[in-house]
Motif scaffolding. Structure first.
Motif, PDB file in Angstrom:
ATOM      1  N   SER A  27       0.831  -1.197   0.000  1.00  0.00           N
ATOM      2  CA  SER A  27       0.000   0.000   0.000  1.00  0.00           C
ATOM      3  C   SER A  27       0.866   1.248   0.000  1.00  0.00           C
ATOM      4  N   GLY A  28       0.250   2.361  -0.435  1.00  0.00           N
ATOM      5  CA  GLY A  28       0.991   3.608  -0.488  1.00  0.00           C
ATOM      6  C   GLY A  28       1.488   4.052   0.864  1.00  0.00           C
ATOM      7  N   SER A  29       0.675   3.833   1.907  1.00  0.00           N
ATOM      8  CA  SER A  29       1.090   4.274   3.238  1.00  0.00           C
ATOM      9  C   SER A  29       2.270   3.467   3.742  1.00  0.00           C
ATOM     10  N   ILE A  30       2.262   2.149   3.497  1.00  0.00           N
ATOM     11  CA  ILE A  30       3.398   1.344   3.937  1.00  0.00           C
ATOM     12  C   ILE A  30       4.636   1.668   3.116  1.00  0.00           C
ATOM     13  N   HIS A  70       0.947  -6.257   7.899  1.00  0.00           N
ATOM     14  CA  HIS A  70       0.799  -4.982   7.187  1.00  0.00           C
ATOM     15  C   HIS A  70      -0.571  -4.372   7.450  1.00  0.00           C
ATOM     16  N   GLY A  71      -1.606  -5.188   7.303  1.00  0.00           N
ATOM     17  CA  GLY A  71      -2.964  -4.688   7.444  1.00  0.00           C
ATOM     18  C   GLY A  71      -3.294  -4.234   8.850  1.00  0.00           C
ATOM     19  N   ARG A  88      10.117   3.942   2.922  1.00  0.00           N
ATOM     20  CA  ARG A  88      11.070   4.957   2.457  1.00  0.00           C
ATOM     21  C   ARG A  88      11.625   5.757   3.631  1.00  0.00           C
ATOM     22  N   ARG A  89      10.738   6.151   4.540  1.00  0.00           N
ATOM     23  CA  ARG A  89      11.172   6.927   5.694  1.00  0.00           C
ATOM     24  C   ARG A  89      12.147   6.125   6.552  1.00  0.00           C
ATOM     25  N   VAL A 133       7.684  -4.557   7.446  1.00  0.00           N
ATOM     26  CA  VAL A 133       8.066  -5.845   8.022  1.00  0.00           C
ATOM     27  C   VAL A 133       9.525  -6.133   7.695  1.00  0.00           C
ATOM     28  N   VAL A 134      10.293  -6.445   8.745  1.00  0.00           N
ATOM     29  CA  VAL A 134      11.679  -6.874   8.594  1.00  0.00           C
ATOM     30  C   VAL A 134      11.702  -8.388   8.782  1.00  0.00           C
TER      31      VAL A 134
END
Length: 238
Positions: free
Chosen positions: A2-5, A127-128, A10-11, A134-135
């Protein structure tokens, strides 16, 4: 993803890139066990330049979150024996870590059986439920490839040497780091047995996003015992 994840990934990667992550963990029975102590340890390593902290358990994550602003790679070890894997074995474990303030969820992505179905479904559920990266902690290249295919956002070499499929691997396993970097599209985190600056440098030069160091920094009993053994001197009595 998803875009938010994707934005969270990236952050996180921007914060970790080229840096040292310190694992601030102490098991029950160890002298430094306790959330307050781990928060103090986190403050100490961050003041020394750590770019992030890896922490175990909701209590420790919560205390560390209140103490530092750097990212926290959270996990929850389950030593009850109720699950075939130890590191964040269920969705409930992941939720607790997320609610405590973690910035990413680390979990066992080895070939050992998962308690809640396959790895694809489990990572999707994490994720949901948490909205966090997730590492995936792995012990072999094959596991790393499967973790990436299952949706892991980062892969860590944490469990090299800790599974039947990776016994006898060199510690630290720089060969696995290099193989993962060459084969994967997701970032690779080097972890496991890093004790010296030159090995940290080698892992970064091999393409690791960052390097996680734990025992060599945060377990004074192990550091002391090793120095005594190497020097061949007598142990004091407690």
């Amino acid at each position: 993803m998803s875009g938010s994840i994707a934005a969270e990934v990236r952050r996180l990667c921007e914060a970790l890139a080229g840096g040292l992550v310190v694992s601030c963990q102490a098991s029950p029975g160890e002298p430094l066990h306790g959330a307050d102590t781990m928060a103090a340890m986190a403050r100490a390593v961050v003041s020394g330049g750590a770019c992030a902290v890896r922490a175990n358990g909701a209590d420790d994550v919560r205390a560390i979150r209140a103490a530092v602003t750097v990212p926290i790679l959270g996990l929850e070890k389950d030593d009850t024996g109720a699950h075939p894997v130890r590191i964040t074995p269920t969705l409930e474990h992941a939720r607790r870590i997320a609610d405590a303030g973690a910035d990413a969820i680390a979990l066992d992505a080895t070939d050992d059986a998962r308690p809640e179905g396959g790895l694809v479904g489990f990572i999707a559920a994490v994720h949901g439920a948490t909205g966090l990266p997730v590492v995936a902690d792995v012990s072999t290249l094959d596991e790393a490839l499967r973790a990436e295919a299952a949706g892991a956002d980062l892969v860590a070499t944490t469990l090299s040497g800790h599974t039947s499929r990776s016994r006898g691997r060199e510690d630290p396993d720089l060969e696995l780091v290099a193989a993962c970097v060459a084969a994967l599209r997701v970032p690779v985190v080097a972890e496991g047995g890093y004790r010296h600056g030159h090995d940290v440098r080698r892992a970064l030069d091999a393409g690791a996003l960052c390097v996680v160091v734990g025992t060599a920094i945060t377990r004074p009993q192990a550091i002391t015992s090793t120095l005594i053994a190497e020097a061949g001197i007598h142990r004091g009595t407690s």
